[in-house]
Motif scaffolding. Structure first.
Motif, PDB file in Angstrom:
ATOM      1  N   CYS A   1       0.926  -1.314  -0.019  1.00 14.87           N
ATOM      2  CA  CYS A   1      -0.050   0.044  -0.011  1.00 14.87           C
ATOM      3  C   CYS A   1       0.906   1.294  -0.117  1.00 14.87           C
ATOM      4  O   CYS A   1       0.439   2.338  -0.753  1.00 14.87           O
ATOM      5  CB  CYS A   1      -0.975   0.016   1.126  1.00 14.87           C
ATOM      6  SG  CYS A   1      -2.419  -1.029   1.003  1.00 14.87           S
ATOM      7  N   LEU A   2       1.924   1.220   0.621  1.00  9.63           N
ATOM      8  CA  LEU A   2       2.776   2.412   0.808  1.00  9.63           C
ATOM      9  C   LEU A   2       3.601   2.943  -0.311  1.00  9.63           C
ATOM     10  O   LEU A   2       4.197   3.775  -0.628  1.00  9.63           O
ATOM     11  CB  LEU A   2       4.067   2.379   1.903  1.00  9.63           C
ATOM     12  CG  LEU A   2       3.294   2.356   3.364  1.00  9.63           C
ATOM     13  CD1 LEU A   2       4.285   1.782   4.567  1.00  9.63           C
ATOM     14  CD2 LEU A   2       2.856   3.732   3.658  1.00  9.63           C
ATOM     15  N   GLU A   3       3.334   1.732  -1.626  1.00  6.42           N
ATOM     16  CA  GLU A   3       3.963   2.183  -2.731  1.00  6.42           C
ATOM     17  C   GLU A   3       3.088   3.471  -3.382  1.00  6.42           C
ATOM     18  O   GLU A   3       3.355   4.157  -4.110  1.00  6.42           O
ATOM     19  CB  GLU A   3       3.838   1.093  -3.544  1.00  6.42           C
ATOM     20  CG  GLU A   3       5.202  -0.153  -3.435  1.00  6.42           C
ATOM     21  CD  GLU A   3       5.333  -0.921  -4.432  1.00  6.42           C
ATOM     22  OE1 GLU A   3       5.285  -0.646  -5.626  1.00  6.42           O
ATOM     23  OE2 GLU A   3       5.611  -2.165  -4.062  1.00  6.42           O
ATOM     24  N   ASP A   4       1.794   3.611  -2.956  1.00  7.13           N
ATOM     25  CA  ASP A   4       1.020   4.772  -3.507  1.00  7.13           C
ATOM     26  C   ASP A   4       1.282   5.814  -2.651  1.00  7.13           C
ATOM     27  O   ASP A   4       1.094   5.920  -1.463  1.00  7.13           O
ATOM     28  CB  ASP A   4      -0.512   3.977  -3.342  1.00  7.13           C
ATOM     29  CG  ASP A   4      -1.398   5.207  -3.862  1.00  7.13           C
ATOM     30  OD1 ASP A   4      -1.716   6.178  -3.507  1.00  7.13           O
ATOM     31  OD2 ASP A   4      -1.866   5.225  -5.117  1.00  7.13           O
TER      32      ASP A   4
ATOM     33  N   LEU B   1      -9.011   0.442   5.652  1.00  9.70           N
ATOM     34  CA  LEU B   1      -9.864   1.247   4.902  1.00  9.70           C
ATOM     35  C   LEU B   1      -9.273   1.681   3.536  1.00  9.70           C
ATOM     36  O   LEU B   1     -10.260   2.056   2.822  1.00  9.70           O
ATOM     37  CB  LEU B   1      -9.471   2.680   6.029  1.00  9.70           C
ATOM     38  CG  LEU B   1     -10.062   2.397   7.408  1.00  9.70           C
ATOM     39  CD1 LEU B   1      -9.575   3.571   8.201  1.00  9.70           C
ATOM     40  CD2 LEU B   1     -11.492   2.510   7.433  1.00  9.70           C
ATOM     41  N   TRP B   2      -8.172   1.676   3.303  1.00 11.38           N
ATOM     42  CA  TRP B   2      -7.596   1.976   1.868  1.00 11.38           C
ATOM     43  C   TRP B   2      -8.189   0.990   0.959  1.00 11.38           C
ATOM     44  O   TRP B   2      -8.688   1.327  -0.053  1.00 11.38           O
ATOM     45  CB  TRP B   2      -6.137   1.845   1.845  1.00 11.38           C
ATOM     46  CG  TRP B   2      -5.327   2.231   0.581  1.00 11.38           C
ATOM     47  CD1 TRP B   2      -4.588   1.265  -0.010  1.00 11.38           C
ATOM     48  CD2 TRP B   2      -5.254   3.388  -0.130  1.00 11.38           C
ATOM     49  NE1 TRP B   2      -4.226   1.878  -1.262  1.00 11.38           N
ATOM     50  CE2 TRP B   2      -4.779   3.380  -1.113  1.00 11.38           C
ATOM     51  CE3 TRP B   2      -6.052   4.564   0.147  1.00 11.38           C
ATOM     52  CZ2 TRP B   2      -4.324   4.215  -2.142  1.00 11.38           C
ATOM     53  CZ3 TRP B   2      -5.679   5.692  -0.744  1.00 11.38           C
ATOM     54  CH2 TRP B   2      -5.000   5.410  -1.855  1.00 11.38           C
ATOM     55  N   ILE B   3      -8.103  -0.337   1.340  1.00 11.98           N
ATOM     56  CA  ILE B   3      -8.663  -1.387   0.501  1.00 11.98           C
ATOM     57  C   ILE B   3     -10.222  -0.900   0.248  1.00 11.98           C
ATOM     58  O   ILE B   3     -10.681  -1.344  -0.922  1.00 11.98           O
ATOM     59  CB  ILE B   3      -8.489  -2.774   1.168  1.00 11.98           C
ATOM     60  CG1 ILE B   3      -6.989  -2.966   1.180  1.00 11.98           C
ATOM     61  CG2 ILE B   3      -9.004  -3.834   0.381  1.00 11.98           C
ATOM     62  CD1 ILE B   3      -6.730  -4.315   1.929  1.00 11.98           C
TER      63      ILE B   3
ATOM     64  N   ILE C   1      -5.285  -3.988  -4.246  1.00  3.88           N
ATOM     65  CA  ILE C   1      -3.993  -3.224  -3.823  1.00  3.88           C
ATOM     66  C   ILE C   1      -3.252  -3.526  -5.174  1.00  3.88           C
ATOM     67  O   ILE C   1      -2.513  -2.688  -5.790  1.00  3.88           O
ATOM     68  CB  ILE C   1      -3.315  -3.818  -2.767  1.00  3.88           C
ATOM     69  CG1 ILE C   1      -3.962  -3.456  -1.253  1.00  3.88           C
ATOM     70  CG2 ILE C   1      -1.942  -3.167  -2.421  1.00  3.88           C
ATOM     71  CD1 ILE C   1      -3.386  -3.968  -0.349  1.00  3.88           C
ATOM     72  N   LEU C   2      -2.857  -4.630  -5.597  1.00  4.08           N
ATOM     73  CA  LEU C   2      -2.009  -5.158  -6.709  1.00  4.08           C
ATOM     74  C   LEU C   2      -2.290  -4.618  -7.765  1.00  4.08           C
ATOM     75  O   LEU C   2      -1.464  -4.152  -8.557  1.00  4.08           O
ATOM     76  CB  LEU C   2      -1.509  -6.586  -6.481  1.00  4.08           C
ATOM     77  CG  LEU C   2      -0.089  -7.133  -7.099  1.00  4.08           C
ATOM     78  CD1 LEU C   2       0.919  -6.266  -6.441  1.00  4.08           C
ATOM     79  CD2 LEU C   2      -0.208  -8.664  -7.068  1.00  4.08           C
ATOM     80  N   SER C   3      -3.500  -4.691  -8.138  1.00  3.14           N
ATOM     81  CA  SER C   3      -3.927  -4.308  -9.657  1.00  3.14           C
ATOM     82  C   SER C   3      -3.839  -2.899  -9.838  1.00  3.14           C
ATOM     83  O   SER C   3      -3.301  -2.307 -11.084  1.00  3.14           O
ATOM     84  CB  SER C   3      -5.582  -4.750  -9.809  1.00  3.14           C
ATOM     85  OG  SER C   3      -6.377  -4.250  -8.918  1.00  3.14           O
ATOM     86  N   HIS C   4      -4.147  -2.321  -8.680  1.00  3.36           N
ATOM     87  CA  HIS C   4      -3.926  -0.782  -8.842  1.00  3.36           C
ATOM     88  C   HIS C   4      -2.488  -0.259  -8.965  1.00  3.36           C
ATOM     89  O   HIS C   4      -1.962   0.499  -9.786  1.00  3.36           O
ATOM     90  CB  HIS C   4      -4.558   0.070  -7.636  1.00  3.36           C
ATOM     91  CG  HIS C   4      -4.231   1.590  -7.456  1.00  3.36           C
ATOM     92  ND1 HIS C   4      -4.379   2.382  -8.600  1.00  3.36           N
ATOM     93  CD2 HIS C   4      -3.441   2.051  -6.752  1.00  3.36           C
ATOM     94  CE1 HIS C   4      -3.916   3.785  -8.206  1.00  3.36           C
ATOM     95  NE2 HIS C   4      -3.330   3.586  -7.089  1.00  3.36           N
TER      96      HIS C   4
END
Length: 239
Positions: free
Chosen positions: A11-14, A39-41, A178-181
Motif C-alpha cells: 500500500c505504501l507504494e501509493d 480502510l484503503w482497500i 491493492i496489486l492491480s492498482h
C-alpha cells in the motif's frame, strides 16, 4: 510471514496512501477504527465499483450501509481524496457533488477527518514527498515505468502465493485491489501476478458455488428409497 506488514508495504507504494497514512493511524488510535490498510482497500474497492456504474452518484450511498459509522466517513473521505487526485481540476461532477453532500452531513466527524488529512499531507510535503496523480478506476495507467524497475516483484509473488494457499477469499480480494492498482500505476510490472491471483481466485469462487451431486436410490417394487437417498433426508454426495 507477516501478512499485515507485507500488505502495508504494498500500500505504501501509493503516494496518496503514504501521505494520508499518519492521519489514518491517528484516527485508528482515537476512534478504534479499522486499520489504515483495511480502510484503503475498502476505498479502492468502492472506487472500482463506482467506475463501472453508469450512475455512480446514485450508487454511492449504498456502498457504505454495512460499514461502521466512523469507518464509513473515513472511507468516504479517502474516496474524495482519490477523486481529486485523479482529476485535479475544480470542475464539478455529479459524483463529487454527491460525495461532498454525504460528507457534510457527517458534521464534526468530517471536520476532524478533514483536518487530520490536511495535516498529514502537509507533514508529508515538508519531508519532500509529493502525491503523484493517478487513475484509481484502473482504466488507463497514468504513469509508465521501465519494465526493468521490478523491485518488489518477489514480494508480490510471495504475497499472491500466500493468499492463494490460505484459501482466504477476503485476503485474495484485498490483495487484488491493492496489486492491480499498483500494477496499472507502474506499467504492468505485476501483470502476471495479478492475472494469476484473479484466475485462481475465480476458480476457488466457482468451486464454492458448484452444485452438489445428489443420488436418489429407489428400491424396485417398494415405496422406500435406499440409504443415502435425499428422499429420506439423507444426501449421498458423489465425489
Amino acid at each position: 510471514m507477516s501478512n499485515n506488514i507485507d500488505l502495508l508495504n504494498l500500500c505504501l507504494e501509493d503516494s496518496l496512501f503514504a501521505a494520508l497514512y499518519e492521519a489514518l493511524c491517528n484516527l485508528e488510535n482515537k476512534w478504534h477504527t479499522s486499520s489504515p490498510v483495511d480502510l484503503w482497500i475498502k476505498a479502492l474497492s468502492a472506487r472500482q465499483k463506482l467506475s463501472k456504474s453508469r450512475r455512480p452518484d446514485l450508487l454511492l450511498r449504498q456502498l457504505f450501509v454495512d460499514s461502521n459509522p466512523n469507518d464509513a466517513v473515513i472511507i468516504k473521505a479517502i474516496l474524495m481524496w482519490i477523486l481529486f487526485n485523479e482529476d485535479r481540476s475544480t470542475e464539478k461532477t455529479p459524483l463529487k457533488d454527491a460525495l461532498a453532500r454525504m460528507l457534510s452531513e457527517c458534521g464534526e466527524t468530517w471536520n476532524i477527518i478533514y483536518l487530520e488529512f490536511r495535516e498529514s499531507e502537509s507533514r508529508n510535503e515538508q519531508m519532500g514527498y509529493d502525491i503523484t496523480q493517478a487513475d484509481y478506476s484502473n482504466a488507463v495507467p497514468t504513469e509508465m515505468y521501465s519494465p526493468e524497475l521490478t523491485q518488489g516483484c518477489n514480494l508480490a509473488h510471495e504475497m499472491v502465493s500466500y493468499a492463494l494457499e490460505s484459501h482466504n477469499h477476503q485476503l485474495c480480494y484485498a490483495l487484488y485491489y491493492i496489486l492491480s492498482h499498483i500494477d496499472y500505476q507502474k506499467g504492468h510490472i505485476y501483470e502476471d501476478e495479478v492475472r494469476r491471483l484473479a484466475n485462481q481466485t475465480d476458480e476457488m469462487e466457482k468451486a464454492r458455488h458448484e452444485p452438489r451431486k445428489v443420488e436418489n436410490i429407489f428400491q424396485k417394487d417398494s415405496c422406500n428409497f435406499g440409504p443415502g437417498s435425499s428422499q429420506n433426508g439423507n444426501v449421498l454426495l458423489n465425489q
